[in-house]
Design a protein around this motif. Structure first.
Motif, PDB file in Angstrom:
ATOM      1  N   THR A  73       0.827  -1.198   0.000  1.00  0.00           N
ATOM      2  CA  THR A  73       0.000   0.000   0.000  1.00  0.00           C
ATOM      3  C   THR A  73       0.866   1.254   0.000  1.00  0.00           C
ATOM      4  O   THR A  73       0.566   2.228  -0.697  1.00  0.00           O
ATOM      5  N   LYS A  74       1.936   1.235   0.770  1.00  0.00           N
ATOM      6  CA  LYS A  74       2.854   2.384   0.796  1.00  0.00           C
ATOM      7  C   LYS A  74       3.440   2.626  -0.596  1.00  0.00           C
ATOM      8  O   LYS A  74       3.480   3.748  -1.085  1.00  0.00           O
ATOM      9  N   TRP A  75       3.856   1.541  -1.268  1.00  0.00           N
ATOM     10  CA  TRP A  75       4.428   1.667  -2.604  1.00  0.00           C
ATOM     11  C   TRP A  75       3.377   2.201  -3.589  1.00  0.00           C
ATOM     12  O   TRP A  75       3.665   3.104  -4.387  1.00  0.00           O
ATOM     13  N   LEU A  76       2.166   1.660  -3.528  1.00  0.00           N
ATOM     14  CA  LEU A  76       1.106   2.122  -4.425  1.00  0.00           C
ATOM     15  C   LEU A  76       0.786   3.598  -4.211  1.00  0.00           C
ATOM     16  O   LEU A  76       0.609   4.355  -5.173  1.00  0.00           O
ATOM     17  N   ALA A  77       0.728   4.033  -2.962  1.00  0.00           N
ATOM     18  CA  ALA A  77       0.440   5.435  -2.664  1.00  0.00           C
ATOM     19  C   ALA A  77       1.549   6.332  -3.207  1.00  0.00           C
ATOM     20  O   ALA A  77       1.273   7.394  -3.776  1.00  0.00           O
ATOM     21  N   GLN A  78       2.805   5.916  -3.058  1.00  0.00           N
ATOM     22  CA  GLN A  78       3.918   6.704  -3.595  1.00  0.00           C
ATOM     23  C   GLN A  78       3.839   6.796  -5.116  1.00  0.00           C
ATOM     24  O   GLN A  78       4.061   7.866  -5.697  1.00  0.00           O
ATOM     25  N   GLN A  79       3.521   5.688  -5.769  1.00  0.00           N
ATOM     26  CA  GLN A  79       3.416   5.685  -7.226  1.00  0.00           C
ATOM     27  C   GLN A  79       2.270   6.581  -7.691  1.00  0.00           C
ATOM     28  O   GLN A  79       2.407   7.314  -8.677  1.00  0.00           O
ATOM     29  N   LEU A  80       1.143   6.529  -6.985  1.00  0.00           N
ATOM     30  CA  LEU A  80      -0.007   7.362  -7.346  1.00  0.00           C
ATOM     31  C   LEU A  80       0.325   8.837  -7.175  1.00  0.00           C
ATOM     32  O   LEU A  80       0.034   9.651  -8.057  1.00  0.00           O
ATOM     33  N   ARG A  81       0.938   9.206  -6.061  1.00  0.00           N
ATOM     34  CA  ARG A  81       1.318  10.611  -5.854  1.00  0.00           C
ATOM     35  C   ARG A  81       2.296  11.072  -6.934  1.00  0.00           C
ATOM     36  O   ARG A  81       2.179  12.179  -7.451  1.00  0.00           O
ATOM     37  N   HIS A  82       3.250  10.220  -7.275  1.00  0.00           N
ATOM     38  CA  HIS A  82       4.221  10.565  -8.320  1.00  0.00           C
ATOM     39  C   HIS A  82       3.512  10.772  -9.665  1.00  0.00           C
ATOM     40  O   HIS A  82       3.796  11.734 -10.385  1.00  0.00           O
ATOM     41  N   ALA A  83       2.572   9.889  -9.993  1.00  0.00           N
ATOM     42  CA  ALA A  83       1.834  10.025 -11.252  1.00  0.00           C
ATOM     43  C   ALA A  83       1.019  11.307 -11.257  1.00  0.00           C
ATOM     44  O   ALA A  83       0.966  12.024 -12.275  1.00  0.00           O
ATOM     45  N   TRP A  84       0.366  11.633 -10.124  1.00  0.00           N
ATOM     46  CA  TRP A  84      -0.396  12.886 -10.043  1.00  0.00           C
ATOM     47  C   TRP A  84       0.511  14.093 -10.232  1.00  0.00           C
ATOM     48  O   TRP A  84       0.147  15.043 -10.921  1.00  0.00           O
ATOM     49  N   GLU A  85       1.697  14.057  -9.634  1.00  0.00           N
ATOM     50  CA  GLU A  85       2.642  15.171  -9.791  1.00  0.00           C
ATOM     51  C   GLU A  85       3.060  15.328 -11.252  1.00  0.00           C
ATOM     52  O   GLU A  85       3.145  16.440 -11.770  1.00  0.00           O
ATOM     53  N   GLN A  86       3.318  14.221 -11.914  1.00  0.00           N
ATOM     54  CA  GLN A  86       3.681  14.279 -13.332  1.00  0.00           C
ATOM     55  C   GLN A  86       2.536  14.846 -14.162  1.00  0.00           C
ATOM     56  O   GLN A  86       2.765  15.661 -15.066  1.00  0.00           O
ATOM     57  N   LEU A  87       1.311  14.426 -13.892  1.00  0.00           N
ATOM     58  CA  LEU A  87       0.155  14.957 -14.615  1.00  0.00           C
ATOM     59  C   LEU A  87      -0.026  16.449 -14.348  1.00  0.00           C
ATOM     60  O   LEU A  87      -0.343  17.214 -15.266  1.00  0.00           O
ATOM     61  N   ASP A  88       0.171  16.869 -13.103  1.00  0.00           N
ATOM     62  CA  ASP A  88       0.062  18.289 -12.772  1.00  0.00           C
ATOM     63  C   ASP A  88       1.096  19.105 -13.547  1.00  0.00           C
ATOM     64  O   ASP A  88       0.783  20.172 -14.085  1.00  0.00           O
ATOM     65  N   ARG A  89       2.345  18.604 -13.625  1.00  0.00           N
ATOM     66  CA  ARG A  89       3.388  19.318 -14.375  1.00  0.00           C
ATOM     67  C   ARG A  89       3.058  19.360 -15.864  1.00  0.00           C
ATOM     68  O   ARG A  89       3.229  20.390 -16.521  1.00  0.00           O
TER      69      ARG A  89
END
Length: 100
Positions: A73-89
């Motif tokens: 779950t920790k890994w999935l949450a980190q990956q999701l946050r990273h993907a959201w940051e990339q989409l925001d950029r």
């Protein structure tokens, strides 16, 4: 970027992820199946956190899932946050090119 989606959950996706991470941070690291008893899930100190009612060293998929759930779950949450940051950029770059 707006990450609202049709969801039966009362929180917005970002808020829900925050809540999941808060619960996850309260869980001690190092969950594992006890050697010799696949039905006993213990924390890093050897204290039981879940007992599935089995004994012995047979393969127990639910026990494997429970033992790895916090780390997964920790890994999935980190990956999701990273993907959201990339989409925001990416959206910010698109917005900049659309501006006069």
């Amino acid at each position: 970027m707006s990450r609202t989606a049709d969801s039966p959950h009362p929180l917005a996706p970002g808020d829900r992820l925050d809540a999941i991470e808060a619960r996850l941070n309260a869980v001690p690291d190092g969950w594992r199946q006890r050697d010799g008893d696949a039905g006993l899930i213990e924390d890093g100190n050897g204290h039981p956190v879940a007992v599935l009612g089995t004994s012995g060293d047979t393969r127990l998929p639910l026990g494997e899932w429970l033992a790895t759930a916090p780390a997964d779950t920790k890994w999935l949450a980190q990956q999701l946050r990273h993907a959201w940051e990339q989409l925001d950029r990416l959206n910010a770059r698109i917005d900049d090119t659309d501006s006069p």
